[in-house]
Design a protein around this motif. Structure first.
Motif, PDB file in Angstrom:
ATOM      1  N   ALA B  92       0.830  -1.206   0.000  1.00 24.95           N
ATOM      2  CA  ALA B  92       0.000   0.000   0.000  1.00 24.95           C
ATOM      3  C   ALA B  92       0.862   1.252   0.000  1.00 24.95           C
ATOM      4  O   ALA B  92       0.520   2.265  -0.615  1.00 24.95           O
ATOM      5  N   VAL B  93       1.995   1.197   0.691  1.00 19.17           N
ATOM      6  CA  VAL B  93       2.864   2.365   0.798  1.00 19.17           C
ATOM      7  C   VAL B  93       3.696   2.552  -0.475  1.00 19.17           C
ATOM      8  O   VAL B  93       4.246   3.617  -0.724  1.00 19.17           O
ATOM      9  N   LEU B  94       3.748   1.510  -1.290  1.00 15.37           N
ATOM     10  CA  LEU B  94       4.559   1.559  -2.510  1.00 15.37           C
ATOM     11  C   LEU B  94       3.763   2.199  -3.665  1.00 15.37           C
ATOM     12  O   LEU B  94       2.572   1.950  -3.810  1.00 15.37           O
ATOM     13  N   PRO B  95       4.409   3.006  -4.484  1.00 16.18           N
ATOM     14  CA  PRO B  95       3.700   3.640  -5.606  1.00 16.18           C
ATOM     15  C   PRO B  95       3.525   2.668  -6.778  1.00 16.18           C
ATOM     16  O   PRO B  95       4.159   2.815  -7.820  1.00 16.18           O
ATOM     17  N   THR B  96       2.651   1.713  -6.593  1.00  9.08           N
ATOM     18  CA  THR B  96       2.460   0.691  -7.638  1.00  9.08           C
ATOM     19  C   THR B  96       1.363   1.048  -8.622  1.00  9.08           C
ATOM     20  O   THR B  96       1.246   0.411  -9.668  1.00  9.08           O
ATOM     21  N   ASP B  97       0.548   2.018  -8.284  1.00  7.68           N
ATOM     22  CA  ASP B  97      -0.510   2.452  -9.202  1.00  7.68           C
ATOM     23  C   ASP B  97      -0.625   3.972  -9.125  1.00  7.68           C
ATOM     24  O   ASP B  97       0.155   4.633  -8.435  1.00  7.68           O
ATOM     25  N   ALA B  98      -1.616   4.502  -9.852  1.00  7.78           N
ATOM     26  CA  ALA B  98      -1.739   5.959  -9.929  1.00  7.78           C
ATOM     27  C   ALA B  98      -1.979   6.561  -8.548  1.00  7.78           C
ATOM     28  O   ALA B  98      -1.354   7.561  -8.178  1.00  7.78           O
ATOM     29  N   GLU B  99      -2.865   5.946  -7.781  1.00  5.77           N
ATOM     30  CA  GLU B  99      -3.148   6.482  -6.450  1.00  5.77           C
ATOM     31  C   GLU B  99      -1.898   6.424  -5.571  1.00  5.77           C
ATOM     32  O   GLU B  99      -1.586   7.382  -4.854  1.00  5.77           O
ATOM     33  N   GLY B 100      -1.199   5.314  -5.637  1.00  2.00           N
ATOM     34  CA  GLY B 100       0.001   5.173  -4.828  1.00  2.00           C
ATOM     35  C   GLY B 100       1.053   6.199  -5.213  1.00  2.00           C
ATOM     36  O   GLY B 100       1.726   6.776  -4.351  1.00  2.00           O
ATOM     37  N   ARG B 101       1.188   6.436  -6.520  1.00  3.93           N
ATOM     38  CA  ARG B 101       2.149   7.440  -6.961  1.00  3.93           C
ATOM     39  C   ARG B 101       1.757   8.817  -6.439  1.00  3.93           C
ATOM     40  O   ARG B 101       2.591   9.571  -5.933  1.00  3.93           O
ATOM     41  N   ARG B 102       0.481   9.102  -6.543  1.00  3.64           N
ATOM     42  CA  ARG B 102       0.000  10.395  -6.069  1.00  3.64           C
ATOM     43  C   ARG B 102       0.291  10.563  -4.573  1.00  3.64           C
ATOM     44  O   ARG B 102       0.850  11.585  -4.143  1.00  3.64           O
ATOM     45  N   LEU B 103      -0.055   9.561  -3.793  1.00  5.08           N
ATOM     46  CA  LEU B 103       0.135   9.676  -2.346  1.00  5.08           C
ATOM     47  C   LEU B 103       1.613   9.752  -1.978  1.00  5.08           C
ATOM     48  O   LEU B 103       2.011  10.537  -1.109  1.00  5.08           O
ATOM     49  N   THR B 104       2.430   8.954  -2.642  1.00  3.52           N
ATOM     50  CA  THR B 104       3.851   8.959  -2.314  1.00  3.52           C
ATOM     51  C   THR B 104       4.490  10.298  -2.683  1.00  3.52           C
ATOM     52  O   THR B 104       5.308  10.843  -1.929  1.00  3.52           O
TER      53      THR B 104
END
Lengths: 200, 200
Positions: B92-104
């Motif tokens: 979840a903490v990893l930027p594996t998708d668009a949302e993860g990239r955004r949050l990271t």
DNA sequence: GTTTATTTGATACGAGCGTATCATCAAACC
DNA sequence: GGTTTGATGATACGCTCGTATCAAATAAAC
């Protein structure tokens, strides 16, 4: 003709002032005027040696890279053993002392800026971690050939993991979650697992 | 009396606009006017719901924390196995998708700001990684009791290492060094080593 | 000692910043 | 149904920013 001054050294002095501000107050606080004040020179002088602020920021990143490289080289042990090379390189990147904290903080400031301004990253950024990672991968390959590291491991994966671990530990130190010694201990714990029974 | 408006929702809308700017252009670009424009409201309205910029930034950090927590919870598998909990949390903490990239990316922007403005970190910052780390340590302890993880490992050290590794991998993804899938693979490689023969 | 290329200083400009002020609007209450 | 009060709009102030302009000072070369 005017008095001759070492152009490069003057640029370095001003660049050092910029890096000092980036370390202590962040790059948001690094205006041309603040850099001039920190360097003890006039605003005009900063403009004279760096036509624009972008040029100053880019040069500062270059100087930061030089400082980092020098620190890494300084941490490589003599004589160079495989584990010593890996341990030394990673320890150099860790904020274990005042210089390490300064460099890690400054690097973090530039990293955040590069996320928003890709031109910065394009000119200088992504190459440095890549070099480090390849260097580490080579060292691990050597250690495997010497029988110090399990040959079943993929050197590139292990190197990437170690560098990411070290960077993450560095962030946690800057964030106040633990001190440099604790981070070092965690890193050593992992290196102990990687390098079978061999001592550094 | 005037038309009643959902105060909290309005704040959230404006806060979301701030986080969007922090993600795409960095917090340096997040002026009160830019936030107003991004939210499609007047500058006065932003000032009405957040007296000062500091208040807006702090609230934005709070909303970011909520989004992160929600994402982590969404990644916890059903039924919850020890390895699934650890893997899910870290993924979840990893930027594996668009949302993860955004949050990271947004988190990285706040992290850099907090380095320069400790009051931000003091109010909200250091607690979140600490919670995550303790949660992970507990999961690893459970896995040890279930026999899935070597009992010789220190749970706190392993948890800190895994979280640091994940954060470092996330940074490398944002920096363009590798993509989310490659980061995920490196993380899985480490988890495979930790969880003996057990499958997720 | 004058000349002249180079280095430094003082100051101004337009833009954007955070914040404050004053006015207006619209809906709920007596 | 006027009055009150929460929500919105328009605009201005003082400041700092990056950059540009116009001089002045300095020291090597002749």
């Amino acid at each position: 003709m005017p008095k001759r001054v070492d152009y490069d050294q003057r640029r370095r002095e001003i660049g050092a002032a910029l890096l000092r501000i980036a370390d202590t107050r962040g790059l948001q606080a690094a205006s041309m005027r603040e850099v001039a004040a920190e360097a003890g020179v006039s605003l005009r002088l900063v403009q004279y040696y760096f036509r624009t602020k972008d040029e100053l920021l880019l040069a500062g990143l270059g100087y930061l890279g030089e400082e980092l490289s020098a620190r890494v080289e300084r941490h490589i042990p003599r004589p160079p053993t495989p584990r010593g090379m890996v341990t030394g390189t990673l320890t150099a990147v860790l904020p274990t002392d005042a210089e390490g904290r300064r460099l890690t903080r400054t690097y973090a400031a530039y990293y955040a800026l590069a996320l928003a301004e890709p031109k910065l990253a394009a000119q200088h950024g992504a190459t440095y971690p890549d070099l480090l990672e390849r260097f580490l991968a080579n060292q691990i390959r050597s250690a495997q050939e010497a029988g110090d590291v399990d040959a079943a491991h993929d050197p590139a994966t292990v190197a990437a993991g170690l560098l990411a671990l070290t960077n993450g530990l560095g962030s946690s130190v800057l964030g106040g979650q633990r001190d440099g010694a604790a981070a070092q201990a965690i890193l050593t714990y992992h290196l102990d697992g990687l390098f079978g029974g061999s001592r550094p």
